[in-house]
Design a protein around this motif. Structure first.
Motif, PDB file in Angstrom:
ATOM      1  N   HIS A  69       0.871  -1.172   0.000  1.00  9.50           N
ATOM      2  CA  HIS A  69       0.000   0.000   0.000  1.00  9.50           C
ATOM      3  C   HIS A  69       0.901   1.214   0.000  1.00  9.50           C
ATOM      4  N   ASP A  70       0.385   2.333  -0.467  1.00  4.26           N
ATOM      5  CA  ASP A  70       1.188   3.545  -0.427  1.00  4.26           C
ATOM      6  C   ASP A  70       0.302   4.774  -0.313  1.00  4.26           C
ATOM      7  N   CYS A  71      -0.334   5.195  -1.406  1.00  5.48           N
ATOM      8  CA  CYS A  71      -1.046   6.478  -1.381  1.00  5.48           C
ATOM      9  C   CYS A  71      -2.337   6.413  -0.572  1.00  5.48           C
ATOM     10  N   ARG A  72      -2.979   5.288  -0.583  1.00  6.20           N
ATOM     11  CA  ARG A  72      -4.295   5.105   0.046  1.00  6.20           C
ATOM     12  C   ARG A  72      -5.330   6.084  -0.487  1.00  6.20           C
ATOM     13  N   GLY A 132      -6.096   5.784  -4.068  1.00  7.50           N
ATOM     14  CA  GLY A 132      -6.513   5.249  -5.367  1.00  7.50           C
ATOM     15  C   GLY A 132      -5.686   5.693  -6.553  1.00  7.50           C
ATOM     16  N   ILE A 133      -4.461   6.170  -6.333  1.00 12.71           N
ATOM     17  CA  ILE A 133      -3.696   6.654  -7.476  1.00 12.71           C
ATOM     18  C   ILE A 133      -2.341   5.977  -7.679  1.00 12.71           C
ATOM     19  N   CYS A 134      -1.889   5.184  -6.701  1.00 13.30           N
ATOM     20  CA  CYS A 134      -0.540   4.623  -6.869  1.00 13.30           C
ATOM     21  C   CYS A 134      -0.570   3.202  -7.414  1.00 13.30           C
ATOM     22  N   GLY A 135      -1.642   2.481  -7.153  1.00  9.52           N
ATOM     23  CA  GLY A 135      -1.764   1.131  -7.690  1.00  9.52           C
ATOM     24  C   GLY A 135      -1.068   0.061  -6.861  1.00  9.52           C
ATOM     25  N   ALA A 136      -0.612   0.390  -5.673  1.00  3.61           N
ATOM     26  CA  ALA A 136       0.154  -0.583  -4.890  1.00  3.61           C
ATOM     27  C   ALA A 136      -0.719  -1.643  -4.221  1.00  3.61           C
ATOM     28  N   CYS A 137      -1.951  -1.277  -3.864  1.00  3.34           N
ATOM     29  CA  CYS A 137      -2.711  -2.061  -2.889  1.00  3.34           C
ATOM     30  C   CYS A 137      -3.443  -3.269  -3.479  1.00  3.34           C
ATOM     31  N   THR A 169      -9.848   0.594  -6.246  1.00  3.63           N
ATOM     32  CA  THR A 169      -8.665   0.014  -5.611  1.00  3.63           C
ATOM     33  C   THR A 169      -9.029  -0.459  -4.200  1.00  3.63           C
ATOM     34  N   CYS A 227      -7.704   0.235  -1.420  1.00  2.00           N
ATOM     35  CA  CYS A 227      -7.670   1.324  -0.428  1.00  2.00           C
ATOM     36  C   CYS A 227      -8.941   2.160  -0.484  1.00  2.00           C
TER      37      CYS A 227
END
Ligand code: HEM
Ligand code: SF4
Ligand code: FES
Lengths: 247, 247
Positions: free
Chosen positions: B56-59, B61-66, B81, B83
Motif C-alpha cells: 500500500h502507499d497512497c491510500r 486510489g492513485i498509486c496502484g500498490a494495494c 482500488t 484502499c
C-alpha cells in the motif's frame, strides 16, 4: 516498487541476460509473439470460415434430390477447367485448408500452453467462471479436429461410410444419417462449430484490430448470426434425413 | 461488525503458503479495507504474531500498490482500488477470503505482496518518449488534436496495479501494456518511437511470462481506471502496423 525485501532481482537480471535474441524477419517476429500467433489463428480461422459458408450452402443441394446433389459434386471437380486440370481446383483448396487447419491448431496448442503456464496457481475462492469462453474454445477446437478426421473418412474417402460409393454423395449422406451415431457426431460437432465461431469471429476482429467501441455491437451480432446460420444450415441435412424429407 | 478473514500467509518466496483464519471485531463500516487490515495487524503485533504483509502507499486510489484478491475478485466487490473499498460493502458475520495476485509473472514475495517489477520492465522497454531536457518547451510548439488528447488521457490513467493480470484466466498483461502503448502512440510526442515502442513492449510482455489475450474481457471488469477493451484492439492494430513497416 523496489522494496528492500524484494528478492529474486538477481534471478530476473540473469533471466534478462539469457533472453533469446529476437528473430529479425517479419515472419519470425510474428510467429514468436503472442499477438502474432493470434493473427495466424485469426487469418486461418477466417479462411476456414469462408470455406464453411460455401460448404454449408452447397450441402443444401441435398434437398433438391440425388441428381442435383451428385451433379453439383461433379461440377466441383470441373471448376477452373480448361485452365485447371480435372479436380485441380479441389486439390488446391484442400492443400490451402490443410495448411489453415495445421497453422490454426499449432498456434492454438502453443498459445494454450503459454496461457496455462502464465497462471499456474488457482484462486482458492473462485467466484465466477472467468474462463468459460476460453475453455469452450479449447474443448470445441479439439472436438472439431476429431470431427474433421471422421468427416473426411466418412464422406470424402468413404472409409467409414455405410454406403461409401464414390461420386454418389447423396446416397452416402443419407447412409450416414440413417445411423444413430452419425447423427450424434454431427449434432455435437455442429454445435461446437457454432460456439467456436461465435467467440472466434469476435476474437479475430479484435486480434486483427478491426474492432472498435462503435462496431462492437455489429461485430457481436454478426458473430452470433454467422454461428446460428451455419449451425442450423449444417444441421438441416441430418434433420432432413431423420424426418424423411431427404431419403 | 465482526468478520472472519481467511488470508493467504506465506513467509517467503520459496516457502509453501496456506489460507489462515483470523477474526476481526468492531469493524466500522466507514473503514477502508486496508484500515480493517491495519486493525488486524495491530492485534497480531500485540499478540506477538507476524503481521500480514500487504502493499500500500497512497491510500487514495492513485498509486496502484494495494493489490489483493478479495473473495475471488481483484480489488474486491467494487470496481476500485482496495484502499478505496469501504467495509460498508460487507456485512456483519461475513467470511472474506484474501489472496495475492496470482500470475507466473507476479511471484509472491510474502503473504499478499507480489513482485510486480515485470511491469516496470515492460514500461522500460518502450513506455517513454524522447524529449530534450532543460528548459520547458513552448506549450504550443506541438499541437495535439483534442480527440487524441482525450484518448491519451483516458489511457494514461492506468496506475499499474496489475488487477487486469490477476483477473485474467491467462495471466495476460495485454490491458496494462496496451494502455501505455495507446497513451503514447496517440500523441505526436510519441510518434518517433511509434513502431519500436509497440514491438518492444509486446516482446517484453511475452518474455516476462504473461499469457496471451483470449478476449474474455475479465481485465476490463476489474480495472479501477476503466481502461477499455478497445485499448487491446488498438494495440493489436499498432503491432501489426509496426510489423508491416518492418522496424
Ligand atoms: C482443428 C480444429 C480446431 C482447433 C484445435 C481450434 C482451436 C482454437 C482455439 C484454442 C482458439 C483460441 C480461442 C481463444 O482465443 O479463446 C481458436 C480460435 C479461433 N478459431 Fe479455431 N479451432 C479449430 C477449428 C476452427 C474452425 C473449423 C474454424 C472456422 C470457422 C475456426 C475459427 C476460429 C477463429 C476465427 C478463431 C479466433 C482467432 C482469434 O481469436 O484471433 N477454428 N480456435
Ligand atoms: S490496465 Fe487497469 S487493471 Fe491493469 S494495471 Fe492499469 S489500472 Fe490496473
Ligand atoms: S494504496 Fe495507492 S492505490 Fe491503493
Amino acid at each position: 516498487m523496489a522494496l528492500a525485501t524484494r528478492p529474486e532481482q538477481r534471478d530476473k537480471q540473469q533471466r534478462e541476460k539469457q533472453r533469446p535474441t529476437r528473430p529479425v524477419s517479419t515472419a519470425g517476429r510474428l510467429w514468436r509473439s503472442t499477438i502474432g500467433k493470434k493473427t495466424v489463428m485469426a487469418v486461418s480461422g477466417a479462411v476456414m470460415l469462408l470455406y464453411l459458408i460455401a460448404h454449408m450452402v452447397g450441402n443444401l443441394k441435398v434437398f433438391f434430390g440425388p441428381d442435383d446433389m451428385n451433379s453439383y459434386a461433379h461440377w466441383l471437380r470441373t471448376i477452373g477447367e480448361p485452365v485447371l486440370h480435372h479436380e485441380w481446383f479441389l486439390w488446391i483448396m484442400r492443400v490451402a485448408l490443410l495448411a489453415a487447419v495445421i497453422a490454426h491448431g499449432v498456434a492454438a496448442y502453443q498459445l494454450s500452453r503459454l496461457d496455462i503456464a502464465a497462471r499456474p496457481v488457482k484462486y482458492v475462492h473462485q467466484r465466477r467462471r472467468t474462463s468459460y469462453a476460453t475453455r469452450t474454445m479449447r474443448w470445441g477446437g479439439i472436438i472439431l479436429a476429431l470431427f474433421i478426421v471422421w468427416h473426411i473418412l466418412d464422406l470424402t474417402t468413404g472409409t467409414v461410410n455405410p454406403n461409401g460409393e464414390h461420386g454418389r454423395p447423396y446416397e452416402n449422406i443419407v447412409a450416414t444419417f440413417d445411423t444413430w451415431y452419425g447423427n450424434v457426431i454431427y449434432f455435437v460437432a455442429m454445435i461446437a462449430v457454432g460456439l467456436h465461431i461465435r467467440h472466434g469471429f469476435y476474437g479475430a476482429a479484435q486480434t486483427l484490430g478491426v474492432g472498435s467501441p462503435t462496431r462492437d455491437r455489429a461485430l457481436k451480432v454478426t458473430a452470433n448470426g454467422l454461428a446460428l446460420i451455419l449451425t442450423i444450415g449444417f444441421l438441416s441435412v441430418p434433420i432432413g434425413v431423420m424426418t424423411g424429407v431427404v431419403e | 461488525m465482526n468478520l472472519t478473514l481467511r488470508i493467504w500467509r506465506q513467509t517467503g518466496p520459496d516457502t509453501e503458503g496456506a489460507m489462515t483464519t483470523y477474526e476481526v471485531t468492531d469493524v466500522s463500516p466507514d473503514m477502508s479495507f486496508l484500515e480493517m487490515l491495519d486493525t488486524l495487524n495491530e492485534d497480531l503485533i500485540l499478540r506477538g504474531e507476524e503481521p500480514v504483509a500487504f502493499d500500500h502507499d497512497c491510500r487514495e486510489g492513485i498509486c496502484g500498490a494495494c493489490g489483493m484478491v478479495i473473495n475471488g475478485n481483484a480489488h474486491g466487490p467494487e470496481r476500485t482500488t482496495t484502499c478505496q473499498l469501504h467495509m460498508r460493502q460487507f456485512e456483519d458475520g461475513d467470511v472474506i477470503d484474501i489472496e495475492p495476485w496470482r500470475a507466473a509473472a507476479f511471484p509472491v514475495v510474502k503473504d499478499l505482496v507480489v513482485d510486480r517489477s515485470a511491469f516496470d520492465r515492460i514500461i522500460g522497454s518502450g513506455g517513454y518518449v524522447t524529449a530534450p531536457t532543460g528548459s520547458a518547451p513552448e506549450a504550443h510548439a506541438t499541437p495535439v488534436p483534442k480527440a487524441a488528447a482525450d484518448t491519451a488521457f483516458e489511457h494514461a490513467e492506468c496506475i499499474g496495479c496489475g488487477a487486469c493480470v490477476a483477473a485474467c484466466p491467462n495471466g495476460s498483461a495485454m490491458l496494462f501494456t496496451s494502455a501505455k502503448v495507446v497513451h503514447l502512440n496517440t500523441l505526436p510526442q510519441g510518434g518517433p518511437e511509434r513502431e519500436s515502442r509497440v514491438l518492444d513492449m509486446v516482446d517484453t510482455m511475452d518474455d516476462e511470462g504473461f499469457g496471451g489475450c483470449t478476449n474474455t474481457g475479465m481485465c476490463t471488469t476489474v480495472c479501477p481506471k476503466g481502461i477499455p477493451m478497445s485499448s487491446i484492439t488498438t494495440m493489436n492494430r499498432e503491432y501489426l502496423r509496426a510489423l508491416r513497416k518492418g522496424v
